[in-house]
Design a protein around this motif. Structure first.
Motif, PDB file in Angstrom:
ATOM      1  N   ASN A 351       0.918  -1.212  -0.103  1.00 50.09           N
ATOM      2  CA  ASN A 351      -0.021   0.059  -0.041  1.00 50.09           C
ATOM      3  C   ASN A 351       0.808   1.292   0.032  1.00 50.09           C
ATOM      4  O   ASN A 351       1.605   1.440   0.947  1.00 50.09           O
ATOM      5  CB  ASN A 351      -1.026   0.062   1.174  1.00 50.09           C
ATOM      6  N   LEU A 352       0.611   2.209  -1.122  1.00 45.48           N
ATOM      7  CA  LEU A 352       1.495   3.034  -0.940  1.00 45.48           C
ATOM      8  C   LEU A 352       0.795   4.461  -1.307  1.00 45.48           C
ATOM      9  O   LEU A 352      -0.235   4.701  -1.912  1.00 45.48           O
ATOM     10  CB  LEU A 352       2.547   3.105  -2.471  1.00 45.48           C
ATOM     11  N   ALA A 353       1.075   5.500  -0.498  1.00 45.19           N
ATOM     12  CA  ALA A 353       0.556   6.631  -0.485  1.00 45.19           C
ATOM     13  C   ALA A 353       1.875   7.811  -0.953  1.00 45.19           C
ATOM     14  O   ALA A 353       2.930   7.600  -0.598  1.00 45.19           O
ATOM     15  CB  ALA A 353       0.260   7.298   0.813  1.00 45.19           C
ATOM     16  N   PHE A 354       1.479   8.785  -1.853  1.00 43.37           N
ATOM     17  CA  PHE A 354       2.355   9.709  -2.247  1.00 43.37           C
ATOM     18  C   PHE A 354       1.733  10.876  -2.595  1.00 43.37           C
ATOM     19  O   PHE A 354       0.564  11.081  -2.903  1.00 43.37           O
ATOM     20  CB  PHE A 354       2.988   9.285  -3.479  1.00 43.37           C
ATOM     21  N   VAL A 355       2.410  12.280  -3.005  1.00 46.48           N
ATOM     22  CA  VAL A 355       1.925  13.324  -3.110  1.00 46.48           C
ATOM     23  C   VAL A 355       1.488  13.295  -4.628  1.00 46.48           C
ATOM     24  O   VAL A 355       2.561  13.010  -5.435  1.00 46.48           O
ATOM     25  CB  VAL A 355       3.024  14.595  -2.867  1.00 46.48           C
ATOM     26  N   PRO A 389      -6.718   6.504  -1.011  1.00 49.20           N
ATOM     27  CA  PRO A 389      -6.642   5.688  -2.440  1.00 49.20           C
ATOM     28  C   PRO A 389      -5.372   4.908  -2.645  1.00 49.20           C
ATOM     29  O   PRO A 389      -4.603   5.378  -3.545  1.00 49.20           O
ATOM     30  CB  PRO A 389      -7.151   6.214  -3.540  1.00 49.20           C
ATOM     31  N   TRP A 390      -5.216   3.818  -1.679  1.00 41.85           N
ATOM     32  CA  TRP A 390      -3.708   3.254  -1.695  1.00 41.85           C
ATOM     33  C   TRP A 390      -3.154   2.895  -3.029  1.00 41.85           C
ATOM     34  O   TRP A 390      -4.147   1.978  -3.372  1.00 41.85           O
ATOM     35  CB  TRP A 390      -3.348   2.441  -0.442  1.00 41.85           C
ATOM     36  N   SER A 391      -2.115   3.126  -3.500  1.00 37.65           N
ATOM     37  CA  SER A 391      -1.825   2.435  -4.689  1.00 37.65           C
ATOM     38  C   SER A 391      -1.276   1.042  -4.345  1.00 37.65           C
ATOM     39  O   SER A 391      -0.484   0.772  -3.304  1.00 37.65           O
ATOM     40  CB  SER A 391      -0.691   3.118  -5.402  1.00 37.65           C
ATOM     41  N   LYS A 392      -1.498   0.099  -5.002  1.00 38.75           N
ATOM     42  CA  LYS A 392      -1.342  -1.341  -4.855  1.00 38.75           C
ATOM     43  C   LYS A 392      -0.076  -1.758  -5.613  1.00 38.75           C
ATOM     44  O   LYS A 392       0.541  -2.706  -5.327  1.00 38.75           O
ATOM     45  CB  LYS A 392      -2.394  -2.273  -5.080  1.00 38.75           C
TER      46      LYS A 392
END
Length: 418
Positions: A351-355, A389-392
């Motif tokens: 699970n990745l969060a980013f700007v 909306p976490w990137s998978k």
């Protein structure tokens, strides 16, 4: 007249630099410790509190400690989920992670993390994220109520040759000390000793080029004044960008002799990390995690795609700063991909969060710009409160695979036509 005056000023400055170089002597320090002994050395009388992961014994010690934690977890909390949180560097963009954590708490589904890791600005966030929602307001204050003077004091250009950094980071150390108190460190120790939770911070030993992972819970568990000082030093070191800030000099002891290590921003080695790749898989320790839901959450305090072109000023500092920025960007991309592979092979959800792009055009005026950081904090907090909306997968991975496949098909079809 002004042109002549400016020319004279430049000549005077050049003359000063020549004279300064002639009289200059390096700042005093103790000899560095050879890298092979990094895992055996004591720091302020404490041993086993860190892992130099470029050495087999460092990896083995980290594995042994993690295995022991998993065995205790299996005994006391069978079937409980495993959640890891990793927080990257990014300077003032750490406001993104701080806002996300605040919004996640408000939403009500923020996990209780078994492990929290931090690098650079992530090392400043990680201890507060580790202790949970109780410190959300502290994180907000750290990333919305500060500016450059709260982080460092500028030195003159003479510091290029007379000092070990363009900025004096004493203000940042004092800011850390405002929140990292004896009571705070006791809470970290309690979570490590009683609840078997881990807090890891990475620095880079500039003498040896070694990435070093510090077990902050073990440090805290010593409960001494020396442990408190080291706890703060490690946080400062991990956030000390070499060249901009002075490095943190840490005394170590080995076989009765004292040496000194130069520690700087952990992002020099890793922009973000979960744990060394294949740590569990190579020994079979991953079996201790079987039957448990596993999730790895990564907060990357950065914009994944660099802004459009810009006209870089033709001077040494501007060129170096832009090159380092681009290097950091690509370095971070690789670290995210490595974390993704590590998570996948050990059965963790990624699970990745980013700007995101909508913040891209709002450029900060300072390195730590309160207005920009407040905007970033509010943006992340709002998104997380609604359900982030976490990137998978690492952004671009699917596109890259699709593009490669398309090119392959085009090549094959082209060949068939011949």
């Amino acid at each position: 007249m002004n042109a002549m005056k400016n020319r004279c000023q430049r000549l005077l400055f050049a003359a000063f630099c020549v004279l300064a170089l002639a009289a200059w002597k390096p700042l005093e320090r103790k000899p560095a410790l050879a890298p092979v002994y990094a895992n055996q050395a004591a720091v302020n009388g404490m041993t086993g509190i860190r892992y130099a992961i470029d050495q087999p014994d460092g990896i083995n010690e980290l594995l042994k400690d993690l295995e022991n934690s998993l065995r205790i977890m299996n005994r006391d909390h069978p079937g409980a989920p495993i959640n890891y949180l990793s927080i990257s560097g990014g300077g003032g963009r750490g406001a993104f992670g701080a806002g996300l954590l605040n919004g996640w708490t408000r939403r009500g589904d923020r996990p209780h993390f078994n492990m929290v890791t931090g690098v650079s600005t992530g090392a400043l966030t990680a201890p507060f994220a580790f202790l949970g929602p109780e410190y959300d307001q502290t994180l907000k204050a750290l990333y919305t109520n500060v500016s450059d003077p709260d982080i460092y004091r500028k030195r003159s250009y003479a510091s290029l040759v007379l000092s070990d950094g363009l900025g004096d980071s004493t203000p940042l150390y004092n800011l850390i000390g405002k929140y990292v108190t004896p009571d705070f460190v006791r809470k970290v120790a309690h979570e490590y000793v009683v609840n078997n939770r881990w807090l890891l911070i990475a620095t880079n030993n500039l003498d040896t080029g070694q990435p070093v992972i510090w077990n902050m819970g073990k440090i805290a568990a010593h409960g001494t004044s020396e442990a408190l000082v080291l706890f703060k030093q490690v946080m400062l070191a991990s956030a000390s960008l070499p060249g901009l800030f002075s490095p943190v000099m840490i005394d170590v002891q080995y076989q009765g002799k004292t040496y000194q290590e130069m520690h700087v921003d952990g992002g020099v080695s890793r922009q973000v990390f979960i744990y060394p790749a294949s740590l569990f898989r190579e020994t079979g320790a991953y079996k201790l995690m079987e039957g448990r839901k596993r999730e790895a959450y990564l907060i990357r305090n950065d914009i994944l795609q660099a802004d459009g072109y810009q006209t870089v000023e033709r001077n040494t500092l501007s060129i170096a700063n832009q090159a380092l920025s681009q290097f950091s960007q690509s370095h971070g991309d690789g670290d995210i991909f490595m974390a993704y592979l590590t998570a996948r092979q050990d059965g963790f959800g990624f699970n990745l969060a980013f700007v995101a792009d909508e913040i891209k055009k709002r450029n900060p005026k300072l390195r730590f710009d309160p207005e920009y950081m407040q905007t970033l904090f509010n943006y992340a907090e709002t998104r997380a409160e609604k359900g982030y909306p976490w990137s998978k997968v690492p952004p671009g991975l699917n596109e890259a695979l699709s593009t490669s496949l398309m090119k392959y098909r085009e090549a094959v079809n082209g060949g068939d036509k011949k």
